[in-house]
Design a protein around this motif. Sequence first.
Motif, PDB file in Angstrom:
ATOM      1  N   PRO A   1      34.088  58.009  78.649  1.00 19.10           N
ATOM      2  CA  PRO A   1      33.276  57.386  77.606  1.00 19.10           C
ATOM      3  C   PRO A   1      34.107  56.751  76.497  1.00 19.10           C
ATOM      4  O   PRO A   1      33.619  55.908  75.754  1.00 19.10           O
ATOM      5  N   ALA A   2      35.375  57.150  76.396  1.00 18.23           N
ATOM      6  CA  ALA A   2      36.222  56.578  75.352  1.00 18.23           C
ATOM      7  C   ALA A   2      36.780  55.221  75.777  1.00 18.23           C
ATOM      8  O   ALA A   2      37.319  54.485  74.973  1.00 18.23           O
TER       9      ALA A   2
ATOM     10  N   MET B   1      -5.946  61.965  81.049  1.00 19.99           N
ATOM     11  CA  MET B   1      -4.862  61.716  82.016  1.00 19.99           C
ATOM     12  C   MET B   1      -5.321  62.164  83.386  1.00 19.99           C
ATOM     13  O   MET B   1      -5.507  63.353  83.643  1.00 19.99           O
TER      14      MET B   1
ATOM     15  N   TRP C   1      -1.100  59.294  87.134  1.00 16.65           N
ATOM     16  CA  TRP C   1      -0.429  59.323  85.824  1.00 16.65           C
ATOM     17  C   TRP C   1       0.072  60.703  85.446  1.00 16.65           C
ATOM     18  O   TRP C   1       0.991  60.840  84.673  1.00 16.65           O
TER      19      TRP C   1
ATOM     20  N   VAL D   1      37.998  43.023  76.119  1.00 16.44           N
ATOM     21  CA  VAL D   1      37.422  41.682  76.136  1.00 16.44           C
ATOM     22  C   VAL D   1      38.466  40.659  76.542  1.00 16.44           C
ATOM     23  O   VAL D   1      38.166  39.496  76.781  1.00 16.44           O
TER      24      VAL D   1
ATOM     25  N   VAL E   1      35.737  40.921  66.721  1.00 10.76           N
ATOM     26  CA  VAL E   1      34.984  40.946  67.980  1.00 10.76           C
ATOM     27  C   VAL E   1      35.768  40.234  69.084  1.00 10.76           C
ATOM     28  O   VAL E   1      35.731  40.633  70.239  1.00 10.76           O
ATOM     29  N   GLU E   2      36.522  39.189  68.720  1.00  6.89           N
ATOM     30  CA  GLU E   2      37.318  38.478  69.719  1.00  6.89           C
ATOM     31  C   GLU E   2      38.386  39.378  70.324  1.00  6.89           C
ATOM     32  O   GLU E   2      38.835  39.149  71.446  1.00  6.89           O
ATOM     33  N   ARG E   3      38.811  40.382  69.593  1.00  7.28           N
ATOM     34  CA  ARG E   3      39.857  41.260  70.092  1.00  7.28           C
ATOM     35  C   ARG E   3      39.342  42.569  70.668  1.00  7.28           C
ATOM     36  O   ARG E   3      39.862  43.071  71.648  1.00  7.28           O
ATOM     37  N   TYR E   4      38.303  43.107  70.034  1.00  8.55           N
ATOM     38  CA  TYR E   4      37.831  44.423  70.463  1.00  8.55           C
ATOM     39  C   TYR E   4      36.431  44.407  71.069  1.00  8.55           C
ATOM     40  O   TYR E   4      35.937  45.437  71.500  1.00  8.55           O
ATOM     41  N   GLY E   5      35.781  43.258  71.075  1.00  6.99           N
ATOM     42  CA  GLY E   5      34.434  43.187  71.627  1.00  6.99           C
ATOM     43  C   GLY E   5      33.385  43.663  70.628  1.00  6.99           C
ATOM     44  O   GLY E   5      33.714  44.142  69.545  1.00  6.99           O
TER      45      GLY E   5
ATOM     46  N   TRP F   1      31.746  46.173  70.561  1.00  3.85           N
ATOM     47  CA  TRP F   1      31.887  47.622  70.343  1.00  3.85           C
ATOM     48  C   TRP F   1      32.487  47.931  68.982  1.00  3.85           C
ATOM     49  O   TRP F   1      32.233  48.982  68.404  1.00  3.85           O
TER      50      TRP F   1
ATOM     51  N   ALA G   1     -10.421  58.592  77.209  1.00  2.00           N
ATOM     52  CA  ALA G   1     -10.941  59.544  78.187  1.00  2.00           C
ATOM     53  C   ALA G   1     -12.391  59.867  77.827  1.00  2.00           C
ATOM     54  O   ALA G   1     -12.742  60.007  76.655  1.00  2.00           O
TER      55      ALA G   1
ATOM     56  N   MET H   1      -4.829  56.096  75.892  1.00  2.00           N
ATOM     57  CA  MET H   1      -5.420  56.591  77.122  1.00  2.00           C
ATOM     58  C   MET H   1      -6.190  57.876  76.887  1.00  2.00           C
ATOM     59  O   MET H   1      -7.251  58.085  77.453  1.00  2.00           O
ATOM     60  N   ARG H   2      -5.670  58.722  75.989  1.00  2.00           N
ATOM     61  CA  ARG H   2      -6.365  59.985  75.694  1.00  2.00           C
ATOM     62  C   ARG H   2      -7.683  59.687  74.968  1.00  2.00           C
ATOM     63  O   ARG H   2      -8.685  60.299  75.235  1.00  2.00           O
TER      64      ARG H   2
ATOM     65  N   GLN I   1      35.887  56.553  67.059  1.00  2.00           N
ATOM     66  CA  GLN I   1      34.720  55.952  67.710  1.00  2.00           C
ATOM     67  C   GLN I   1      33.380  56.071  67.002  1.00  2.00           C
ATOM     68  O   GLN I   1      32.675  55.089  66.927  1.00  2.00           O
TER      69      GLN I   1
ATOM     70  N   ILE J   1      36.589  51.582  76.710  1.00  2.00           N
ATOM     71  CA  ILE J   1      35.719  50.425  76.546  1.00  2.00           C
ATOM     72  C   ILE J   1      36.413  49.247  77.226  1.00  2.00           C
ATOM     73  O   ILE J   1      37.609  49.034  77.040  1.00  2.00           O
TER      74      ILE J   1
END
Lengths: 178, 158
Positions: free
Chosen positions: A30-31, A1, A5, A36, B87-91, B93, B128, B124-125, B50, A33
């Motif tokens: 995050p909850a 290296m 790099w 759609v 999927v049509e309703r909730y995507g 996810w 060398a 790469m190592r 979730q 979403i």
Amino acid sequence: MKGPWVFLPLAAFVALVVLMGAMLMGDRNPAEIDSVLVGRAAPALTLYALEPGGEPLTPADLKRGVPVIVNFFASWCVPCRAEHESLMALAGEHKVQIIGIAYKDKPAAARAFLEELGNPYDKVVLDESGRAGIEWGVSGVPETFVIDGEGMVRYRHWGPVVGDALETRVLPAVEAAR
Amino acid sequence: MKHLLARLMLVATFALPAYGVDVDEVPLDDPAKEAEARELMKEVRCLVCQNQSIEDSDADLARDLRVLIRERMAAGDDTDAVKVYLVERYGDWVLLKPPVAGRTLILWGSPLLILLLVAAGILMRRRAAPPPPLSADEEARLKALLEAAEANGKEPRG
């Protein structure tokens, strides 16, 4: 290296810190979403009125030529209590029509809830089985949808409309839907 | 003691089936379809908790979705049709294993990307250059050290 790099791990580390920092600082939940449904026609459902003998909700109710708000709520839901003030303001000073869908609620409990806090709704209907909630892609109450005059979903607010959410999110969405 | 044991066994016999399907959840009549439905439930995300599937979630919505899946399968839908419905309703996810598509390319591609980076690093190592051979001076010093060690009666270290 050798050469530039050697700085690669450091650069990767800095990039990670920036990315994570941005995610922490942002107000992203995050909850939450993205729905759609936004950009699509609102589900065409017919639901019974909360009041015995009241008018049911029909697909025509979501195509009134003016924006309509659909709000999923329940008497057992604490955040719904918190956002109720915002809904009263929407219906009162902002003169927006709101349709309330009592999600998995007992009719008597929903009626008592509205009697206690006031009724901001143009029309209140029942979704006792939760099936309407599934049709709308609802993962919990409250959730609020802004529907334009043509019946298209323009915005979905996940969670309670509290704090400045009414001014910064819901009202602009209603304006945009006009 | 004997009675206690007997009682415990009795309780266990009747209590254990409760860990299966909820009381108000009726399995499908056709065991093959029921098995398919169960497999699908493992792939559907509980939108409340979730990171759990609806198969092992106690959330109310998860229960509703299980009922809905059984209903649709009883009505003749195959698992793909039920997935499309969700999927049509909730995507995407809603599926614990989202489909490979433009939007999910980073998600699916990142393990491969990391693997490639690691492989590149190793290569790469390897490439060398090996260390240069000892110079005449270094050679002489090494020899002297080894001889000195031997004279001390110690084994030179391998």
